[in-house]
Design a protein around this motif. Structure first.
Motif, PDB file in Angstrom:
ATOM      1  N   MET A   3     -27.853  43.123  13.138  1.00 55.24           N
ATOM      2  CA  MET A   3     -27.613  44.483  12.670  1.00 55.24           C
ATOM      3  C   MET A   3     -27.759  44.488  11.165  1.00 55.24           C
ATOM      4  SD  MET A   3     -24.507  46.203  14.782  1.00 55.24           S
ATOM      5  CE  MET A   3     -25.059  47.864  14.376  1.00 55.24           C
ATOM      6  N   THR A   4     -28.183  45.619  10.646  1.00 56.70           N
ATOM      7  CA  THR A   4     -28.221  45.829   9.206  1.00 56.70           C
ATOM      8  C   THR A   4     -27.105  46.814   8.886  1.00 56.70           C
ATOM      9  OG1 THR A   4     -30.593  45.438   9.140  1.00 56.70           O
ATOM     10  CG2 THR A   4     -29.614  46.573   7.245  1.00 56.70           C
ATOM     11  N   ILE A   5     -26.149  46.356   8.076  1.00 56.07           N
ATOM     12  CA  ILE A   5     -25.005  47.178   7.690  1.00 56.07           C
ATOM     13  C   ILE A   5     -25.219  47.609   6.246  1.00 56.07           C
ATOM     14  CG2 ILE A   5     -22.506  47.257   7.410  1.00 56.07           C
ATOM     15  CD1 ILE A   5     -22.360  44.939   9.471  1.00 56.07           C
ATOM     16  N   VAL A   6     -24.997  48.875   5.970  1.00 51.15           N
ATOM     17  CA  VAL A   6     -25.201  49.431   4.635  1.00 51.15           C
ATOM     18  C   VAL A   6     -23.839  49.760   4.031  1.00 51.15           C
ATOM     19  CG1 VAL A   6     -26.324  51.226   3.292  1.00 51.15           C
ATOM     20  CG2 VAL A   6     -27.355  50.439   5.429  1.00 51.15           C
ATOM     21  N   THR A   7     -23.626  49.283   2.793  1.00 50.96           N
ATOM     22  CA  THR A   7     -22.370  49.561   2.098  1.00 50.96           C
ATOM     23  C   THR A   7     -22.650  50.213   0.752  1.00 50.96           C
ATOM     24  OG1 THR A   7     -22.344  47.344   1.117  1.00 50.96           O
ATOM     25  CG2 THR A   7     -21.128  47.634   3.179  1.00 50.96           C
ATOM     26  N   ASP A   8     -21.637  50.939   0.255  1.00 51.08           N
ATOM     27  CA  ASP A   8     -21.748  51.500  -1.088  1.00 51.08           C
ATOM     28  C   ASP A   8     -21.264  50.459  -2.096  1.00 51.08           C
ATOM     29  OD1 ASP A   8     -18.939  51.556  -1.002  1.00 51.08           O
ATOM     30  OD2 ASP A   8     -18.829  53.748  -0.836  1.00 51.08           O
ATOM     31  N   ARG A   9     -21.205  50.829  -3.361  1.00 47.87           N
ATOM     32  CA  ARG A   9     -20.826  49.876  -4.415  1.00 47.87           C
ATOM     33  C   ARG A   9     -19.410  49.341  -4.251  1.00 47.87           C
ATOM     34  NH1 ARG A   9     -23.844  52.365  -9.733  1.00 47.87           N
ATOM     35  NH2 ARG A   9     -25.814  52.553  -8.644  1.00 47.87           N
ATOM     36  N   ALA A  10     -18.541  50.113  -3.597  1.00 45.78           N
ATOM     37  CA  ALA A  10     -17.154  49.697  -3.390  1.00 45.78           C
ATOM     38  C   ALA A  10     -16.988  48.853  -2.126  1.00 45.78           C
ATOM     39  CB  ALA A  10     -16.253  50.929  -3.318  1.00 45.78           C
ATOM     40  N   GLY A  11     -18.078  48.652  -1.384  1.00 44.83           N
ATOM     41  CA  GLY A  11     -18.010  47.859  -0.164  1.00 44.83           C
ATOM     42  C   GLY A  11     -17.687  48.662   1.076  1.00 44.83           C
ATOM     43  N   GLY A  15     -23.320  52.994   6.854  1.00 47.47           N
ATOM     44  CA  GLY A  15     -24.030  53.096   8.122  1.00 47.47           C
ATOM     45  C   GLY A  15     -24.415  51.736   8.640  1.00 47.47           C
ATOM     46  N   ALA A  16     -24.920  51.713   9.866  1.00 45.83           N
ATOM     47  CA  ALA A  16     -25.368  50.462  10.474  1.00 45.83           C
ATOM     48  C   ALA A  16     -26.548  50.771  11.386  1.00 45.83           C
ATOM     49  CB  ALA A  16     -24.242  49.817  11.264  1.00 45.83           C
ATOM     50  N   HIS A  42     -26.861  44.507   4.376  1.00 45.92           N
ATOM     51  CA  HIS A  42     -26.375  43.212   4.858  1.00 45.92           C
ATOM     52  C   HIS A  42     -26.921  43.024   6.275  1.00 45.92           C
ATOM     53  CE1 HIS A  42     -23.409  43.518   1.590  1.00 45.92           C
ATOM     54  NE2 HIS A  42     -23.248  44.759   2.014  1.00 45.92           N
ATOM     55  N   THR A  43     -27.845  42.095   6.458  1.00 47.39           N
ATOM     56  CA  THR A  43     -28.357  41.789   7.791  1.00 47.39           C
ATOM     57  C   THR A  43     -27.523  40.653   8.342  1.00 47.39           C
ATOM     58  OG1 THR A  43     -30.569  42.497   7.143  1.00 47.39           O
ATOM     59  CG2 THR A  43     -30.389  41.144   9.122  1.00 47.39           C
ATOM     60  N   VAL A  44     -26.839  40.930   9.459  1.00 46.11           N
ATOM     61  CA  VAL A  44     -25.870  39.976  10.001  1.00 46.11           C
ATOM     62  C   VAL A  44     -26.049  39.831  11.508  1.00 46.11           C
ATOM     63  CG1 VAL A  44     -24.166  40.476   8.205  1.00 46.11           C
ATOM     64  CG2 VAL A  44     -24.115  41.788  10.322  1.00 46.11           C
ATOM     65  N   ASP A  45     -25.525  38.731  12.037  1.00 50.45           N
ATOM     66  CA  ASP A  45     -25.454  38.537  13.483  1.00 50.45           C
ATOM     67  C   ASP A  45     -24.114  39.092  13.955  1.00 50.45           C
ATOM     68  OD1 ASP A  45     -27.859  37.095  14.250  1.00 50.45           O
ATOM     69  OD2 ASP A  45     -27.085  35.485  12.987  1.00 50.45           O
ATOM     70  N   VAL A  46     -24.149  39.935  14.976  1.00 51.62           N
ATOM     71  CA  VAL A  46     -22.934  40.486  15.563  1.00 51.62           C
ATOM     72  C   VAL A  46     -22.942  40.167  17.054  1.00 51.62           C
ATOM     73  CG1 VAL A  46     -22.765  42.340  13.857  1.00 51.62           C
ATOM     74  CG2 VAL A  46     -23.987  42.757  15.988  1.00 51.62           C
ATOM     75  N   ASP A  47     -21.796  40.376  17.699  1.00 49.81           N
ATOM     76  CA  ASP A  47     -21.712  40.153  19.143  1.00 49.81           C
ATOM     77  C   ASP A  47     -22.641  41.122  19.875  1.00 49.81           C
ATOM     78  OD1 ASP A  47     -19.758  38.171  18.827  1.00 49.81           O
ATOM     79  OD2 ASP A  47     -18.139  39.652  18.874  1.00 49.81           O
ATOM     80  N   ASP A  48     -23.208  40.665  20.976  1.00 55.31           N
ATOM     81  CA  ASP A  48     -24.162  41.480  21.731  1.00 55.31           C
ATOM     82  C   ASP A  48     -23.551  42.770  22.269  1.00 55.31           C
ATOM     83  OD1 ASP A  48     -26.245  39.729  21.285  1.00 55.31           O
ATOM     84  OD2 ASP A  48     -25.947  38.642  23.175  1.00 55.31           O
ATOM     85  N   ASP A  49     -22.234  42.832  22.407  1.00 52.20           N
ATOM     86  CA  ASP A  49     -21.612  44.034  22.963  1.00 52.20           C
ATOM     87  C   ASP A  49     -21.413  45.151  21.934  1.00 52.20           C
ATOM     88  OD1 ASP A  49     -19.507  42.908  21.507  1.00 52.20           O
ATOM     89  OD2 ASP A  49     -18.010  43.448  23.017  1.00 52.20           O
ATOM     90  N   MET A  50     -21.817  44.940  20.685  1.00 49.26           N
ATOM     91  CA  MET A  50     -21.631  45.976  19.657  1.00 49.26           C
ATOM     92  C   MET A  50     -22.333  47.279  20.040  1.00 49.26           C
ATOM     93  SD  MET A  50     -19.650  45.151  17.124  1.00 49.26           S
ATOM     94  CE  MET A  50     -20.097  46.262  15.803  1.00 49.26           C
ATOM     95  N   HIS A  66     -17.939  41.717   9.263  1.00 48.04           N
ATOM     96  CA  HIS A  66     -19.205  41.062   8.922  1.00 48.04           C
ATOM     97  C   HIS A  66     -19.696  41.384   7.506  1.00 48.04           C
ATOM     98  CE1 HIS A  66     -19.902  39.575  12.954  1.00 48.04           C
ATOM     99  NE2 HIS A  66     -19.458  40.736  13.393  1.00 48.04           N
ATOM    100  N   VAL A  67     -18.973  42.222   6.776  1.00 47.39           N
ATOM    101  CA  VAL A  67     -19.407  42.648   5.451  1.00 47.39           C
ATOM    102  C   VAL A  67     -18.706  41.814   4.391  1.00 47.39           C
ATOM    103  CG1 VAL A  67     -19.482  44.569   3.824  1.00 47.39           C
ATOM    104  CG2 VAL A  67     -19.840  44.990   6.251  1.00 47.39           C
TER     105      VAL A  67
END
Length: 70
Positions: A3-11, A15-16, A42-50, A66-67
């Motif tokens: 998944m690719t998780i998107v964060t703002d400057r404050a973390g 979106g994902a 942030h491109t991360v590995d998450v559980d398949d059930d997400m 994951h962030v």
């Protein structure tokens, strides 16, 4: 799953997107998801059930794990 998780400057999570790519092409149409300057991807590995979680609070909590913290 990736998944690719998107964060703002404050973390904070903005979106994902399932997968590593923010571009999709199908039937001759191409779409790209983009974010304003200052957001981090942030491109991360998450559980398949997400992809099956329907409870927003649980989804947010599991994504947050994951962030990297700012």
């Amino acid at each position: 799953m990736k998944m690719t998780i998107v964060t703002d400057r404050a973390g904070n999570i903005i979106g994902a997107v399932q997968g590593e790519s923010l571009t999709e092409k199908k039937d001759g149409v191409e779409a790209t998801v983009s974010f304003a300057p200052g957001h981090q991807l942030h491109t991360v590995d998450v559980d398949d059930d997400m992809g099956t979680i329907r409870d927003l609070d649980e989804y947010q909590q599991r994504l947050s794990a994951h962030v990297p913290k700012p």
